[in-house]
Scaffold this motif. Structure first.
Motif, short mmCIF file in Angstrom:
data_model
loop_
_atom_site.label_atom_id
_atom_site.label_comp_id
_atom_site.label_asym_id
_atom_site.label_seq_id
_atom_site.Cartn_x
_atom_site.Cartn_y
_atom_site.Cartn_z
N GLU A 15 -95.94 -52.44 21.77
CA GLU A 15 -94.22 -52.61 21.47
C GLU A 15 -93.46 -51.60 22.21
OE1 GLU A 15 -96.22 -54.97 18.71
OE2 GLU A 15 -96.47 -52.97 18.77
N MET A 16 -93.98 -50.29 22.10
CA MET A 16 -93.06 -49.16 22.41
C MET A 16 -93.43 -49.03 24.04
SD MET A 16 -91.12 -48.14 20.41
CE MET A 16 -90.60 -46.44 21.02
N ARG A 17 -94.68 -49.25 24.42
CA ARG A 17 -95.01 -49.41 25.93
C ARG A 17 -94.22 -50.33 26.45
NH1 ARG A 17 -98.83 -52.19 29.02
NH2 ARG A 17 -99.79 -53.17 27.21
N TYR A 18 -94.08 -51.63 26.04
CA TYR A 18 -93.14 -52.57 26.64
C TYR A 18 -91.72 -52.00 26.77
CZ TYR A 18 -97.09 -55.80 26.33
OH TYR A 18 -98.30 -56.78 26.30
N LEU A 19 -91.23 -51.21 25.72
CA LEU A 19 -89.72 -50.90 25.72
C LEU A 19 -89.80 -50.01 26.81
CD1 LEU A 19 -87.01 -50.64 24.42
CD2 LEU A 19 -87.92 -49.05 22.91
#
Length: 134
Positions: free
Chosen positions: A102-106
């Motif tokens: 999720e943080m990679r996508y953010l």
């Protein structure tokens, strides 16, 4: 102002295509270099989607031929190298720091937003300037 809103909407579409392609790859393949492969495929999908949308709706570009379109696309890709590095820096940086999908996508979304603003100016000045666009 209308151009900025249109550009932002098209950038969101290309961002969704990029991140969606990445997520699809991760769901289908969970092997060695899965994250790297997903980012590479997502980048390619997002690039093609963004080019098609930009040339039609932002720059009103019409190629004289398939060869001409290929030449302009090549220039478009070259202008995108620096902005891709920005995008990848944010995406991989967030992945390194937070270690979650999720943080990679953010990070990817933030990097794409910064990259797309930069890319608009590069494309306007160098890619579509003498190609029948704005």
């Amino acid at each position: 102002m209308k151009l900025a809103i249109t550009y932002a909407i098209l950038a969101l579409i290309a961002t969704a295509a990029n991140i969606g392609a990445q997520d699809l790859v991760i769901r289908v393949y969970a092997g060695i270099f899965d994250v790297l492969l997903s980012v590479a495929i997502g980048t390619g999908v997002g690039l093609v989607v963004k080019y098609v949308l930009d040339k039609r709706y932002i720059f009103k570009f019409r190629a004289r031929s398939a060869v001409h379109d290929g030449q302009v696309f090549t220039l478009y890709v070259l202008m995108g190298i620096a902005t891709t590095l920005i995008f990848w820096g944010f995406e991989f940086g967030f992945y390194y720091l937070f270690e979650t999908k999720e943080m990679r996508y953010l990070g990817g979304v933030i990097g794409l937003a910064i990259g797309y603003v930069t890319k608009y100016h590069l494309d306007k000045r160098f890619v579509f300037r003498n190609q029948g666009g704005v």
